[in-house]
Design an enzyme around this catalytic site. Structure first.
Site, mmCIF file in Angstrom:
data_model
loop_
_atom_site.group_PDB
_atom_site.id
_atom_site.type_symbol
_atom_site.label_atom_id
_atom_site.label_comp_id
_atom_site.label_asym_id
_atom_site.label_seq_id
_atom_site.Cartn_x
_atom_site.Cartn_y
_atom_site.Cartn_z
ATOM 1 N N ARG A 83 37.288 2.488 -30.466
ATOM 2 C CA ARG A 83 38.656 2.969 -30.495
ATOM 3 C C ARG A 83 38.849 4.060 -31.545
ATOM 4 O O ARG A 83 39.491 5.084 -31.298
ATOM 5 C CB ARG A 83 39.619 1.806 -30.777
ATOM 6 C CG ARG A 83 39.829 0.856 -29.600
ATOM 7 C CD ARG A 83 38.601 0.079 -29.159
ATOM 8 N NE ARG A 83 38.041 -0.749 -30.237
ATOM 9 C CZ ARG A 83 36.788 -1.199 -30.273
ATOM 10 N NH1 ARG A 83 35.943 -0.890 -29.301
ATOM 11 N NH2 ARG A 83 36.358 -1.946 -31.268
ATOM 12 N N CYS A 104 42.017 -6.918 -32.195
ATOM 13 C CA CYS A 104 41.547 -5.628 -32.696
ATOM 14 C C CYS A 104 42.788 -4.789 -32.977
ATOM 15 O O CYS A 104 43.539 -4.459 -32.044
ATOM 16 C CB CYS A 104 40.651 -4.931 -31.680
ATOM 17 S SG CYS A 104 40.235 -3.230 -32.125
ATOM 18 N N THR A 164 43.038 -1.612 -34.035
ATOM 19 C CA THR A 164 42.967 -0.242 -33.533
ATOM 20 C C THR A 164 43.217 -0.183 -32.032
ATOM 21 O O THR A 164 43.825 0.768 -31.524
ATOM 22 C CB THR A 164 41.594 0.383 -33.863
ATOM 23 O OG1 THR A 164 41.276 0.119 -35.229
ATOM 24 C CG2 THR A 164 41.614 1.880 -33.643
ATOM 25 N N THR A 172 41.327 0.905 -40.146
ATOM 26 C CA THR A 172 40.465 2.035 -39.811
ATOM 27 C C THR A 172 41.288 3.319 -39.839
ATOM 28 O O THR A 172 42.520 3.295 -39.690
ATOM 29 C CB THR A 172 39.852 1.867 -38.413
ATOM 30 O OG1 THR A 172 40.903 1.921 -37.442
ATOM 31 C CG2 THR A 172 39.090 0.568 -38.291
ATOM 32 N N LYS A 229 30.633 -4.341 -39.749
ATOM 33 C CA LYS A 229 30.231 -4.266 -38.338
ATOM 34 C C LYS A 229 28.714 -4.320 -38.177
ATOM 35 O O LYS A 229 28.208 -4.649 -37.108
ATOM 36 C CB LYS A 229 30.800 -3.012 -37.672
ATOM 37 C CG LYS A 229 32.277 -3.146 -37.285
ATOM 38 C CD LYS A 229 32.748 -1.944 -36.493
ATOM 39 C CE LYS A 229 34.193 -2.081 -36.048
ATOM 40 N NZ LYS A 229 34.389 -3.099 -34.993
ATOM 41 N N CYS A 266 42.463 -4.413 -40.071
ATOM 42 C CA CYS A 266 41.254 -4.328 -39.250
ATOM 43 C C CYS A 266 40.716 -5.746 -39.160
ATOM 44 O O CYS A 266 40.600 -6.434 -40.180
ATOM 45 C CB CYS A 266 40.220 -3.395 -39.870
ATOM 46 S SG CYS A 266 38.640 -3.411 -38.977
#
Length: 494
Positions: free
Chosen positions: A292, A326, A328, A370, A412, A443
Site C-alpha cells: 500500500r 492494516c 495504510t 507509514t 516486516k 501501523c
C-alpha cells in the site's frame, strides 16, 4: 411459491436417497400442498438422490450418513438453494451439527409434526411415537413434545425386540420395498400397543410409515401423515429465518505478522469460558496484495483490485463484517466499500472514536504510521472530524519510522528488537517533546515493537499508547456479541 428469505425467492433442495421411496413421497406431497393455479405458481425445487450404501439397512447416525447429507447441502449451496428439505427423522438427531456448518435453512420435520398436532389435535397430550430404535434412544421426540404440554409414549419392547425398527429396516421391511404383509402387521400391533397405553394421537418417526398408512387400517385414534404434515409446513413458510453464528471476515497478509497479532487480540479479548464461546472467523491470508505504501508514495502497483477481490471472497464465505488489520490499506477503503454487500469496520474511525471517548480533554494526538498513511491523510481527516489534531514526527524521524517497519532489520523482516526498537523509541521521544500525551500506533506492525499501553521516555515522561488493532478487535467482538443477543431474542420470540 412466492415466499422470500431476505428478499430472495425461496428455492428448495430436497435431500433424497436416505429412504428413496419416502423421499419421493415427500416430494410428491410438497407439489400437492402448493397453492398453485398454474404451473408457474409452483415452487422452485431440486430433488437430488445419490446412491447411499447404508440407506436400506441400519438405523444409526453413521459418519457416512452425516457426510452424505452435508455434501449434498454443499452442492445445493452452489446451485442457489435457500431452504433444505430433509425428509428423514433419524437425520434430525444431528440437525444441529448440520446447521452449525451451513448458512442454508434446514426445515425441521419434527417441529413440523409438533405444529401439526397442536393445530389439528389441540386437546391431545399423550402422543404415541413410531420411531426407530436409534431415534427413540436419542429421545428425539421428547426434545420437542415436552411436558407438561405433552407426554411421549413408545411401543413396548418384548425381550429387546423393536417392532417398529424391524418393520422398516428388517430383511423384509418397508425399505426393501415390502408395503404389505409382515411389516404392516408389526406396525399395526405397535399402534395398538400405543393405544393401550393411552395414546390420543400417533405420529410416525419414520417417513416410510406414510407409505403403508392405509394398509395399517383404521385405528381408534388418528395416525398422522408425517410426510404430508412436513410438506405443508415447508410450503407454508411458518418457520423463522435460520440463525447462524456471526462471522468476522479478516483481510490477512497486510502484513502477515500483524494479521496473527490481530487474531490473538480477538481471542484474548473475547469473553469465553470454552472453545465454542469464541467468535467465528474467516481469514483470507493474501500476502500478494501489492504494498500500500509503495503505491501511495511511489510508483508501486495499485492494490485496489486485490483488496476488493479479497473482500469479495470473504463476502462469498458468508462473513457478516470485514476487518482489515492494516492502517495504510484504509486509504483504499472508500474506493471499494460501496461495491460490497457487507460493511468494512473502519479501524481508523473506531480508533478516533475511542480517543474522543477515552481522552475527552485532549486535542493533540501523536500518530506513528507509514509515510503512505501519513501522506494519504486518512488519520488526519478522521481526527479532524472529531475536533482532534494530528501530530507526526519530523521528516528525519519519519524516515527512521519507515526503517523500523520496512528496513533490512525492520519488523516486516521479522525483527522486534535492536535498531528497529531504537528508531521507534526516538520517534516517540520526539512526540513527547512536542507535548503529546497520547500516541496512536498507526501501523499494525508497531504494537510488535511497542508493547503495553504506556511508553516511558528517557526523561521519565510518559505517553499513552493506543493500538488501533486492539480497538478494532474489541469492536468486532462487540458486534458479534450484539448480534448473538439479537438472534437469541429472535429465537425466544418464535
Amino acid at each position: 411459491m412466492t415466499a422470500d428469505i431476505a428478499g430472495r425467492k425461496r428455492r428448495f433442495g430436497i435431500v433424497g436417497g436416505l429412504g428413496p421411496l419416502a423421499s419421493a413421497d415427500v416430494f410428491f406431497k410438497l407439489v400437492k400442498a402448493t397453492p398453485a393455479s398454474n404451473d408457474a405458481d409452483h415452487f422452485d425445487a431440486i430433488f437430488q438422490q445419490s446412491p447411499f450404501p447404508s440407506s436400506g439397512s441400519g438405523s444409526a447416525a453413521t459418519t457416512e450418513r452425516k457426510l452424505y447429507i452435508f455434501e449434498m447441502i454443499r452442492d445445493f449451496e452452489k446451485r442457489g438453494v435457500t431452504t433444505i428439505v430433509l425428509p428423514c427423522f433419524l437425520s434430525h438427531t444431528f440437525i444441529d451439527e448440520l446447521r452449525a456448518n451451513t448458512s442454508l435453512q434446514i426445515v425441521d420435520i419434527v417441529e413440523a409434526v409438533r405444529s401439526h398436532v397442536r393445530r389439528k389435535f389441540p386437546g391431545a397430550s399423550r402422543v404415541g411415537v413410531l420411531a426407530s430404535d436409534y431415534t427413540r434412544d436419542k429421545h428425539l421426540f421428547e426434545k420437542y413434545f415436552t411436558p407438561p404440554e405433552f407426554e411421549v409414549l413408545h411401543p413396548r419392547r418384548h425381550e429387546g425386540f423393536d417392532p417398529v425398527t424391524e418393520a422398516v429396516y428388517g430383511a423384509d421391511g418397508i425399505k426393501s420395498g415390502n408395503l404389505r404383509g409382515h411389516p404392516v402387521e408389526l406396525l399395526r400391533n405397535a399402534c395398538q400397543d400405543l393405544i393401550g397405553q393411552g395414546a390420543q394421537v400417533i405420529v410416525p418417526g419414520l417417513t416410510e410409515i406414510a407409505l403403508v398408512a392405509d394398509e395399517i387400517g383404521p385405528l381408534s385414534v388418528p395416525l398422522v401423515d408425517a410426510n404430508l404434515a412436513y410438506a405443508q409446513y415447508v410450503v407454508s413458510g411458518r418457520y423463522g429465518s435460520p440463525a447462524s453464528a456471526f462471522k468476522v471476515g479478516v483481510v490477512g497478509g497486510v502484513g502477515p505478522a500483524a494479521t496473527v497479532d490481530f487474531l490473538q487480540k480477538i481471542v484474548r479479548n473475547t469473553p469465553a469460558a470454552r472453545d465454542q464461546d469464541h467468535i467465528k472467523l474467516l481469514v483470507e491470508q493474501n500476502p500478494q496484495i501489492p504494498d500500500r505504501t509503495e503505491n501511495l508514495i511511489g510508483d508501486g502497483a495499485d492494490p485496489t483490485v486485490s483488496l476488493y477481490a479479497t473482500c469479495k471472497r470473504l463476502e462469498d464465505g458468508d462473513a457478516d463484517i470485514i476487518a482489515i488489520p492494516c492502517n495504510t490499506a484504509h486509504a483504499f477503503v472508500e474506493r471499494i466499500h460501496p461495491y460490497l454487500n457487507i460493511p468494512i469496520v473502519n479501524m481508523l474511525t473506531v480508533t478516533v472514536r475511542y480517543l474522543r471517548e477515552t481522552y475527552p480533554a485532549l486535542r493533540d494526538i501523536g500518530v506513528l504510521a507509514t509515510s503512505g498513511t501519513i501522506e494519504s491523510g486518512v488519520y488526519r481527516k478522521a481526527l479532524e472530524l472529531e475536533g482532534l489534531h494530528q501530530v507526526v514526527p519530523e521528516p528525519a524521524l519519519q524516515e527512521r519510522v519507515m526503517e523500523a517497519i520496512y528496513g533490512e532489520h525492520g519488523v516486516k523482516a521479522g525483527f522486534s528488537t535492536g535498531q528497529c526498537q531504537d528508531d521507534i523509541a526516538a520517534a516517540v521521544e520526539a512526540l513527547i517533546a512536542q507535548g503529546v500525551e497520547v500516541v496512536v500506533l498507526g501501523c499494525t506492525e508497531l504494537p510488535l515493537l511497542l508493547t503495553g499501553s504506556e511508553f516511558v521516555g528517557k526523561s521519565g515522561a510518559r505517553v499513552k499508547l493506543v493500538d488501533p488493532t486492539d480497538v478494532l478487535a474489541r469492536q468486532c467482538i462487540a458486534y458479534a456479541i450484539e448480534n448473538s443477543l439479537t438472534e437469541q431474542s429472535h429465537v425466544n420470540a418464535l
